[in-house]
Motif scaffolding. Structure first.
Motif, PDB file in Angstrom:
ATOM      1  N   GLY A 392     -60.865 -19.061   1.706  1.00 43.01           N
ATOM      2  CA  GLY A 392     -60.089 -19.832   2.663  1.00 43.01           C
ATOM      3  C   GLY A 392     -60.541 -21.276   2.691  1.00 43.01           C
ATOM      4  N   GLY A 393     -59.768 -22.098   3.367  1.00 39.52           N
ATOM      5  CA  GLY A 393     -60.106 -23.512   3.446  1.00 39.52           C
ATOM      6  C   GLY A 393     -58.982 -24.361   2.889  1.00 39.52           C
ATOM      7  N   TRP A 394     -58.893 -25.591   3.402  1.00 43.96           N
ATOM      8  CA  TRP A 394     -57.827 -26.485   2.960  1.00 43.96           C
ATOM      9  C   TRP A 394     -58.021 -26.956   1.532  1.00 43.96           C
ATOM     10  CZ3 TRP A 394     -53.611 -26.492   5.623  1.00 43.96           C
ATOM     11  CH2 TRP A 394     -53.637 -26.203   6.988  1.00 43.96           C
ATOM     12  N   LYS A 395     -59.262 -27.060   1.096  1.00 43.22           N
ATOM     13  CA  LYS A 395     -59.478 -27.492  -0.285  1.00 43.22           C
ATOM     14  C   LYS A 395     -58.922 -26.477  -1.276  1.00 43.22           C
ATOM     15  CE  LYS A 395     -63.649 -30.191   0.695  1.00 43.22           C
ATOM     16  NZ  LYS A 395     -65.097 -30.401   0.381  1.00 43.22           N
ATOM     17  N   SER A 396     -59.133 -25.212  -0.994  1.00 41.09           N
ATOM     18  CA  SER A 396     -58.594 -24.178  -1.878  1.00 41.09           C
ATOM     19  C   SER A 396     -57.067 -24.200  -1.865  1.00 41.09           C
ATOM     20  CB  SER A 396     -59.094 -22.803  -1.436  1.00 41.09           C
ATOM     21  OG  SER A 396     -60.508 -22.747  -1.455  1.00 41.09           O
ATOM     22  N   ALA A 397     -56.489 -24.466  -0.696  1.00 46.25           N
ATOM     23  CA  ALA A 397     -55.030 -24.521  -0.609  1.00 46.25           C
ATOM     24  C   ALA A 397     -54.469 -25.681  -1.417  1.00 46.25           C
ATOM     25  CB  ALA A 397     -54.602 -24.628   0.852  1.00 46.25           C
ATOM     26  N   VAL A 398     -55.129 -26.835  -1.343  1.00 51.58           N
ATOM     27  CA  VAL A 398     -54.654 -28.001  -2.116  1.00 51.58           C
ATOM     28  C   VAL A 398     -54.760 -27.733  -3.606  1.00 51.58           C
ATOM     29  CG1 VAL A 398     -55.125 -30.415  -2.637  1.00 51.58           C
ATOM     30  CG2 VAL A 398     -55.165 -29.629  -0.270  1.00 51.58           C
ATOM     31  N   VAL A 399     -55.869 -27.142  -4.037  1.00 54.36           N
ATOM     32  CA  VAL A 399     -56.011 -26.813  -5.461  1.00 54.36           C
ATOM     33  C   VAL A 399     -54.944 -25.817  -5.894  1.00 54.36           C
ATOM     34  CG1 VAL A 399     -57.534 -25.744  -7.172  1.00 54.36           C
ATOM     35  CG2 VAL A 399     -58.473 -27.325  -5.497  1.00 54.36           C
ATOM     36  N   GLY A 400     -54.683 -24.830  -5.065  1.00 58.19           N
ATOM     37  CA  GLY A 400     -53.640 -23.867  -5.405  1.00 58.19           C
ATOM     38  C   GLY A 400     -52.262 -24.489  -5.476  1.00 58.19           C
ATOM     39  N   ILE A 401     -51.954 -25.432  -4.590  1.00 51.86           N
ATOM     40  CA  ILE A 401     -50.654 -26.106  -4.617  1.00 51.86           C
ATOM     41  C   ILE A 401     -50.483 -26.910  -5.897  1.00 51.86           C
ATOM     42  CG2 ILE A 401     -49.323 -27.948  -3.510  1.00 51.86           C
ATOM     43  CD1 ILE A 401     -50.373 -26.950  -0.825  1.00 51.86           C
ATOM     44  N   VAL A 402     -51.540 -27.651  -6.288  1.00 52.77           N
ATOM     45  CA  VAL A 402     -51.450 -28.474  -7.511  1.00 52.77           C
ATOM     46  C   VAL A 402     -51.303 -27.583  -8.739  1.00 52.77           C
ATOM     47  CG1 VAL A 402     -52.681 -30.123  -8.952  1.00 52.77           C
ATOM     48  CG2 VAL A 402     -52.725 -30.378  -6.458  1.00 52.77           C
ATOM     49  N   LEU A 403     -52.125 -26.545  -8.834  1.00 55.57           N
ATOM     50  CA  LEU A 403     -52.033 -25.655  -9.988  1.00 55.57           C
ATOM     51  C   LEU A 403     -50.699 -24.907 -10.019  1.00 55.57           C
ATOM     52  CD1 LEU A 403     -55.632 -24.108 -10.154  1.00 55.57           C
ATOM     53  CD2 LEU A 403     -54.621 -25.865 -11.630  1.00 55.57           C
TER      54      LEU A 403
END
Length: 444
Positions: A392-403
């Protein structure tokens, strides 16, 4: 008529009825045939073969009604393949339009991924089920408001077109002089036929009723006639939808909204009563079997989904929708509380039952809105997968969105380029041996 028949029958290049009797006799060719003077003449078969060899130099025509020296099943080897066609109706694909058309498939796949991520977040206690169903309900209400507005705009435009045609027809009817009407009525009286004028609201453009447009409630006019046969009054059956009452004081659109609200309340109450039963539906089934059944049902939803274009197309296929709802029911039965089962089941109805209708209208109204919705779903799917897989975490969400955006764009471009490359191997042959295909022209 007799002159024409005589000239046609006397044409030596065409077959005549007596030719069937002339050549239908079977002669005995085992011995020479003697004529009236006692002289032997040539066998009929040999003489026919000799005459045929003389006429073989003529050009063969594919006509059965012309007298030729060729048999009926003759095939000309020199001109047989002249009419051969390769890929006459092939559709050449272009890259960017093909990428845009593939956005519909991306939307359905991303919708499925978002639902699975929501289920995983609930079962892992990373997100509240009430939060998910609340967001889904708010989005559904906003989508319904937009859909109702778009339908109202289409109905208003259709009413304007129908009103313009009505005014044009009335203008044309006024331009007819009384003298012409009197002469028309006199001729109709003599022929014992009455011809009423078609009402303006029954023109060919009334096909716009498919967008739930109601006909103009105005009695049709008739052409005055003189005589005994008076045309009967034309009655119009107004096709009101099933949810509306013509005698009600509410407008059809208001009745539609009230019916929609009534259906929503009915579904809400039904899910509240069925949630305890759904919770214990798969208690005796292993989890591995539940995951396998859910996976194949999700794949069935994606494969058999109705990817047609336009709001007039059929709603999502029953097999696809039922498969998705069954998968969501099976997954919801693995949750712990009745509240979670109710929330996930209601969310699945909003996602798999109502959201495809909204997506279809967005695609019909605006291509930019269609592409923006695709981009938004890709972001949600990528961020959801990253949040479920990681801690969890916003950093993981941002990485997932970009990928997710990068992989989606790569797959869409690669599949479009691959499909265009396959066109070179298409080899569809049409020749004179294929049945004829009629060319149907439609005049609107």
């Amino acid at each position: 008529m007799s002159t024409v028949a005589t000239s046609v029958a006397s044409d030596p290049s065409r077959l005549a009825p007596e030719d069937a009797l002339k050549y239908s006799h079977v002669l005995d060719t085992s011995a020479p045939v003697a004529d009236a003077d006692g002289r032997l003449r040539r066998k009929p078969q040999e003489r026919r073969h000799r005459d045929r060899s003389r006429k073989r130099d003529r050009t063969w025509k594919k006509l059965l009604w012309v007298k030729q020296s060729y048999p009926d099943n003759y095939t000309d080897e020199e001109t047989f393949l002249d009419a051969l066609q390769r890929n006459p109706r092939i559709q050449q694909y272009e890259f960017w339009p093909l990428v845009g058309d593939s956005a519909v498939i991306v939307q359905q796949v991303c919708t499925m991924i978002v639902f699975v991520c929501c289920f995983s977040g609930i079962i892992q206690e990373k997100v509240s089920a009430i939060t998910i169903v609340s967001i889904g309900t708010i989005g559904t209400v906003l989508g319904w408001v937009l859909w109702d507005m778009w339908v109202g705009q289409e109905q208003a435009e259709a009413m304007k077109v129908a009103q313009a045609e009505k005014e044009n027809s009335e203008t044309m009817s006024r331009s007819i002089s009384q003298k012409d009407l009197a002469g028309l009525s006199l001729r109709l009286t003599n022929s014992n036929v009455s011809l009423p004028r078609m009402p303006p609201n029954l023109s060919r453009r009334t096909s716009l009723q498919s967008t739930r447009l109601h006909p103009i409630t105005e009695p049709p006019s008739e052409v005055p006639t003189t005589g005994q046969n008076t045309p009967k009054q034309i009655s119009i059956n107004y096709n009101y939808p099933a949810y509306s009452d013509p005698n009600s004081r509410w407008s059809p659109r208001t009745q539609q909204r009230m019916a929609t609200a009534k259906s929503a309340i009915l579904i809400y109450c039904a899910l509240l009563g069925l949630s305890p039963i759904l919770k214990s539906l798969t208690r005796s089934t292993a989890s591995d079997s539940i995951w396998a059944i859910s996976f194949w049902l999700m794949c069935t939803n994606v494969v058999f989904f109705d990817y047609g274009h336009g709001p007039g197309a059929n709603f999502p296929a029953s097999l696809s929708t039922n498969a998705a709802l069954m998968a969501s029911t099976v997954l919801a039965s693995r949750l712990e509380s009745t509240r979670h089962v109710f929330s996930l089941t209601l969310f699945s109805i909003e996602v798999f039952g109502l959201f495809p209708v909204f997506r279809r209208y967005v695609r019909h109204i605006s291509i930019r809105g269609h592409l923006f919705l695709t981009w938004f779903l890709v972001m949600g799917a990528g961020g959801g997968v990253a949040l479920v897989v990681s801690d969890g975490g916003w950093k993981s969400a941002v990485v997932g969105i970009v990928l997710g955006q990068f992989l989606t764009a790569f797959v869409m471009g690669l599949c479009s380029w691959w499909l265009i490359g396959l066109q070179r191997y298409k080899n569809e042959i049409y020749g004179p041996w294929d049945p004829a295909r009629p060319i149907i022209r439609r005049w609107d």
